[in-house]
Design a protein around this motif. Structure first.
Motif, PDB file in Angstrom:
ATOM      1  N   ASP A  56     -18.141  -9.104   4.988  1.00 21.99           N
ATOM      2  CA  ASP A  56     -16.839  -8.791   4.395  1.00 21.99           C
ATOM      3  C   ASP A  56     -15.708  -9.562   5.079  1.00 21.99           C
ATOM      4  O   ASP A  56     -14.561  -9.533   4.602  1.00 21.99           O
ATOM      5  N   THR A  57     -16.022 -10.231   6.157  1.00 22.62           N
ATOM      6  CA  THR A  57     -15.000 -11.004   6.888  1.00 22.62           C
ATOM      7  C   THR A  57     -14.364 -12.042   5.979  1.00 22.62           C
ATOM      8  O   THR A  57     -15.057 -12.726   5.226  1.00 22.62           O
ATOM      9  N   GLY A  58     -13.041 -12.122   6.023  1.00 21.83           N
ATOM     10  CA  GLY A  58     -12.329 -13.104   5.210  1.00 21.83           C
ATOM     11  C   GLY A  58     -10.863 -12.748   5.071  1.00 21.83           C
ATOM     12  O   GLY A  58     -10.394 -11.774   5.649  1.00 21.83           O
ATOM     13  N   LEU A  59     -10.167 -13.544   4.291  1.00 23.86           N
ATOM     14  CA  LEU A  59      -8.753 -13.314   4.006  1.00 23.86           C
ATOM     15  C   LEU A  59      -8.657 -12.636   2.644  1.00 23.86           C
ATOM     16  O   LEU A  59      -9.143 -13.171   1.647  1.00 23.86           O
ATOM     17  N   LYS A  81       3.160 -16.692 -14.128  1.00 20.20           N
ATOM     18  CA  LYS A  81       2.731 -17.001 -12.782  1.00 20.20           C
ATOM     19  C   LYS A  81       2.215 -15.743 -12.120  1.00 20.20           C
ATOM     20  O   LYS A  81       2.481 -14.625 -12.569  1.00 20.20           O
ATOM     21  N   TYR A  82       1.456 -15.937 -11.055  1.00 15.78           N
ATOM     22  CA  TYR A  82       1.005 -14.848 -10.204  1.00 15.78           C
ATOM     23  C   TYR A  82       1.631 -15.062  -8.838  1.00 15.78           C
ATOM     24  O   TYR A  82       1.584 -16.163  -8.301  1.00 15.78           O
ATOM     25  N   ILE A  83       2.203 -13.996  -8.322  1.00 12.93           N
ATOM     26  CA  ILE A  83       2.818 -14.053  -6.991  1.00 12.93           C
ATOM     27  C   ILE A  83       1.813 -13.514  -5.993  1.00 12.93           C
ATOM     28  O   ILE A  83       1.309 -12.404  -6.163  1.00 12.93           O
ATOM     29  N   PHE A  84       1.556 -14.295  -4.957  1.00 12.92           N
ATOM     30  CA  PHE A  84       0.569 -13.888  -3.966  1.00 12.92           C
ATOM     31  C   PHE A  84       1.211 -13.104  -2.832  1.00 12.92           C
ATOM     32  O   PHE A  84       2.356 -13.359  -2.441  1.00 12.92           O
ATOM     33  N   GLY A  85       0.423 -12.181  -2.303  1.00 12.64           N
ATOM     34  CA  GLY A  85       0.838 -11.442  -1.126  1.00 12.64           C
ATOM     35  C   GLY A  85       0.666 -12.269   0.132  1.00 12.64           C
ATOM     36  O   GLY A  85       0.164 -13.396   0.106  1.00 12.64           O
ATOM     37  N   THR A  86       1.064 -11.670   1.239  1.00 18.47           N
ATOM     38  CA  THR A  86       1.053 -12.347   2.526  1.00 18.47           C
ATOM     39  C   THR A  86      -0.335 -12.419   3.140  1.00 18.47           C
ATOM     40  O   THR A  86      -0.557 -13.173   4.077  1.00 18.47           O
ATOM     41  N   GLY A  87      -1.280 -11.643   2.622  1.00 22.44           N
ATOM     42  CA  GLY A  87      -2.663 -11.733   3.072  1.00 22.44           C
ATOM     43  C   GLY A  87      -3.011 -10.793   4.208  1.00 22.44           C
ATOM     44  O   GLY A  87      -2.169 -10.467   5.051  1.00 22.44           O
ATOM     45  N   THR A  88      -4.247 -10.342   4.219  1.00 22.04           N
ATOM     46  CA  THR A  88      -4.810  -9.563   5.337  1.00 22.04           C
ATOM     47  C   THR A  88      -6.070 -10.262   5.791  1.00 22.04           C
ATOM     48  O   THR A  88      -6.996 -10.456   4.998  1.00 22.04           O
ATOM     49  N   ARG A  89      -6.060 -10.656   7.055  1.00 19.16           N
ATOM     50  CA  ARG A  89      -7.238 -11.337   7.604  1.00 19.16           C
ATOM     51  C   ARG A  89      -8.129 -10.300   8.265  1.00 19.16           C
ATOM     52  O   ARG A  89      -7.750  -9.677   9.260  1.00 19.16           O
ATOM     53  N   LEU A  90      -9.313 -10.105   7.700  1.00 23.34           N
ATOM     54  CA  LEU A  90     -10.256  -9.096   8.176  1.00 23.34           C
ATOM     55  C   LEU A  90     -11.404  -9.745   8.924  1.00 23.34           C
ATOM     56  O   LEU A  90     -11.976 -10.742   8.463  1.00 23.34           O
ATOM     57  N   LYS A  91     -11.721  -9.173  10.068  1.00 15.74           N
ATOM     58  CA  LYS A  91     -12.904  -9.610  10.818  1.00 15.74           C
ATOM     59  C   LYS A  91     -13.755  -8.379  11.098  1.00 15.74           C
ATOM     60  O   LYS A  91     -13.265  -7.408  11.679  1.00 15.74           O
ATOM     61  N   VAL A  92     -14.997  -8.434  10.683  1.00 20.73           N
ATOM     62  CA  VAL A  92     -15.915  -7.330  10.923  1.00 20.73           C
ATOM     63  C   VAL A  92     -16.942  -7.786  11.948  1.00 20.73           C
ATOM     64  O   VAL A  92     -17.681  -8.751  11.726  1.00 20.73           O
ATOM     65  N   LEU A  93     -16.973  -7.085  13.052  1.00 19.40           N
ATOM     66  CA  LEU A  93     -17.835  -7.460  14.169  1.00 19.40           C
ATOM     67  C   LEU A  93     -19.176  -6.740  14.081  1.00 19.40           C
ATOM     68  O   LEU A  93     -19.220  -5.545  13.795  1.00 19.40           O
ATOM     69  N   ALA A  94     -20.251  -7.497  14.307  1.00 21.34           N
ATOM     70  CA  ALA A  94     -21.600  -6.916  14.254  1.00 21.34           C
ATOM     71  C   ALA A  94     -21.887  -6.050  15.469  1.00 21.34           C
ATOM     72  O   ALA A  94     -21.305  -6.268  16.541  1.00 21.34           O
TER      73      ALA A  94
END
Lengths: 111, 111
Positions: free
Chosen positions: A83-86, A98-111
């Motif tokens: 699931d890791t990704g932006l 047009k589509y306006i994009f959000g600022t993003g959430t960067r997710l990191k899932v650690l094993a």
């Protein structure tokens, strides 16, 4: 100017945990889309929601559009390293092309 | 599954040179878009295109940018005289029914 703010900006969690990502605006959108983006690649569409209060599920991912169509959330159950990704939300408005994009959430899932 | 394809994947050009970025949208889609993403920043809207004309454009899309649909399948973005600040990932997208799909992007580097 329409803005979409996402929170949190960064999230690092352990495998198996649950998480929620938020996408908020003061503007009303006719549709809202969630994308996942890997480094160096294009955004990949996960889901589109169009009705206030709408809930959509995609395996372990649950998406909700706010009743007033100004906000949305993405909930991931039992997160996995894959699931890791932006994660990006993008809003579309009636009468615009047009589509306006959000600022993003960067997710990191650690094993 | 149909997808948006972009060529080239990477383009290096000298400042002041013209570049053309190419896209093949999904065949039954009616709306086409160009977006850009400067490294580490938001996905920004450039222009939308429908029925062989520009529907909407952003402040970024100034006179040095142009779009064209030269035939029934290709959709191009031309930058006439590139600047260093044009270095970014450029994404093409197409949509139907409120769902927008993005290509893998062209990484443009202006030196």
């Amino acid at each position: 100017t329409q803005l979409l703010e996402q929170s949190p900006q960064f999230l690092s969690i352990q495998e198996g945990e649950n998480l929620t990502v938020y996408c908020n605006s003061s503007s009303v959108f006719s549709s809202l889309q969630w994308y996942r983006q890997e480094p160096g690649e294009g955004p990949v569409l996960l889901v589109t929601v169009v009705t206030g209060g709408e809930v959509k599920k995609l395996k372990r991912l649950t998406f909700q559009f706010g009743d007033a169509r100004k906000d949305s959330s993405l909930h991931i159950t039992a997160a996995q390293p894959g699931d890791t990704g932006l994660y990006l939300c993008a809003g579309g408005s009636a009468g615009t092309y047009k589509y306006i994009f959000g600022t993003g959430t960067r997710l990191k899932v650690l094993a | 599954e149909p997808e948006v394809t972009q060529t080239p994947s990477h383009q290096v050009t000298q400042m002041g040179q013209e570049v053309i970025l190419r896209c093949v949208p999904i065949s039954n889609h009616l709306y086409f878009y160009w977006y850009r993403q400067i490294l580490g920043q938001k996905v920004e809207f450039l222009v939308s295109f429908y029925n062989n004309e520009i529907s909407e454009k952003s402040e970024i899309f100034d006179d040095q940018f142009s779009v064209e649909r030269p035939d029934g399948s290709n959709f191009t973005l031309k930058i006439r005289s590139t600047k260093l600040e044009d270095s970014a990932m450029y994404f093409c997208a197409s949509s139907v029914g409120g769902r927008a799909f993005f290509g893998q992007g062209t990484r443009l580097t202006v030196v």
